[in-house]
Scaffold this active site. Structure first.
Site, mmCIF file in Angstrom:
data_model
loop_
_atom_site.group_PDB
_atom_site.id
_atom_site.type_symbol
_atom_site.label_atom_id
_atom_site.label_comp_id
_atom_site.label_asym_id
_atom_site.label_seq_id
_atom_site.Cartn_x
_atom_site.Cartn_y
_atom_site.Cartn_z
ATOM 1 C CB SER A 140 31.257 15.649 15.435
ATOM 2 O OG SER A 140 31.102 16.278 14.174
ATOM 3 C CE1 TYR A 153 35.422 12.235 13.511
ATOM 4 C CE2 TYR A 153 33.639 13.567 12.606
ATOM 5 C CZ TYR A 153 34.702 13.424 13.472
ATOM 6 O OH TYR A 153 35.046 14.466 14.296
#
Length: 267
Positions: A140, A153
């Site tokens: 990401s 995350y």
């Protein structure tokens, strides 16, 4: 890498980026196995993908030892081997660190980092037997620019990115390439509970555009694919050259961002 006839396993392939990559690879002539935890969603995905080519589903949770074992065994049996492993399955829970349940923190680390590492390890014999193989790890852009309220995350996805880079160098010259993908905000079911918009740095790219870029990266043996519009690229440069300026930018929107993302959960 020529894609026609390649045997591909995609985790988390019932929707979102995984589904988009499956469709694009099928249309390029690859054979694909998609995995997921929910049989109903996988059945619907396979029905939608079947007109595009040879696709099979495996219902399994790759976050568990048994799920990984069944995933690999069924995929290799269906495909007769394995050329490309796409570690796409992932989960997210946003919010202030002290307000996120410990089980959610562990779940993110397990599915976003531990599971792809262990699945890759277990897939190595089949990938080595291919002679021309690739591992695709879906990280990401949050791994490149840490965003408030996504601390765990970000940690998991940054860990996956560094795993990718180190493994790529470990396998250099051995017939297995490693590609790392850094999607930005993408219009997927995983983003449905995120209420932040482009003004807060969460624009949405169409899945088809992201999938096309990933498949192009596979075909070109790219080292990485980084998505996001020019504003994202500018923030990446700023974060490298003047991270305090990025701190200040997030400080100015911190309250609005927290309110918008505190309900973001997809685990």
């Amino acid at each position: 890498m020529h894609l026609r006839g390649k045997r591909v396993l995609i985790t988390g392939g019932s929707s979102g980026i995984g589904f988009g990559v499956a469709r694009a690879l099928l249309r390029a002539g690859a054979r694909v196995v998609v995995t997921g935890r929910r049989a109903d969603r996988l059945d619907a995905a396979v029905d939608a993908l079947r007109p595009d080519g040879d696709v099979t589903a495996v219902v399994a949770d790759v976050g568990t030892d048994d799920g990984r074992k069944r995933t690999l065994a069924n995929a290799i049996d269906a495909l007769g081997g394995l050329d490309i492993l796409v570690n796409n399955a992932g989960g997210v829970r946003a919010g202030r660190l002290e307000q996120v349940e410990a089980d959610d923190l562990r779940a993110m680390l397990e599915i976003d980092l531990v599971a792809p590492i262990l699945l890759t390890r277990d897939a190595m014999p089949a990938l080595r037997a291919s002679g021309e193989a690739m591992i695709v790890n879906i990280s990401s852009v949050i791994a490149l620019v840490g965003i408030p309220f996504y601390a765990t995350y970000a940690a998991a996805k940054a860990g996956l990115a560094q795993f990718s880079e180190a493994l790529r160098r470990e396998l250099n010259g051995e017939g297995i390439h490693v590609l790392t993908v850094y999607p930005a905000g993408t219009d997927t079911p995983m983003m449905q509970t995120n209420e932040a918009g482009a003004d807060l740095g969460f624009g949405r790219e169409p899945v088809e555009d992201v999938a096309a870029a990933i498949v192009a990266g596979i075909a070109e043996d790219a080292l990485s694919v980084v998505r996001g519009q020019e504003s994202r690229a500018e923030m990446l440069r700023l974060n490298r050259d003047d991270p305090a300026a990025v701190d200040a930018r997030f400080f100015g929107i911190k309250h609005e961002l927290e309110t918008a993302v505190r309900g973001h959960r997809a685990l």
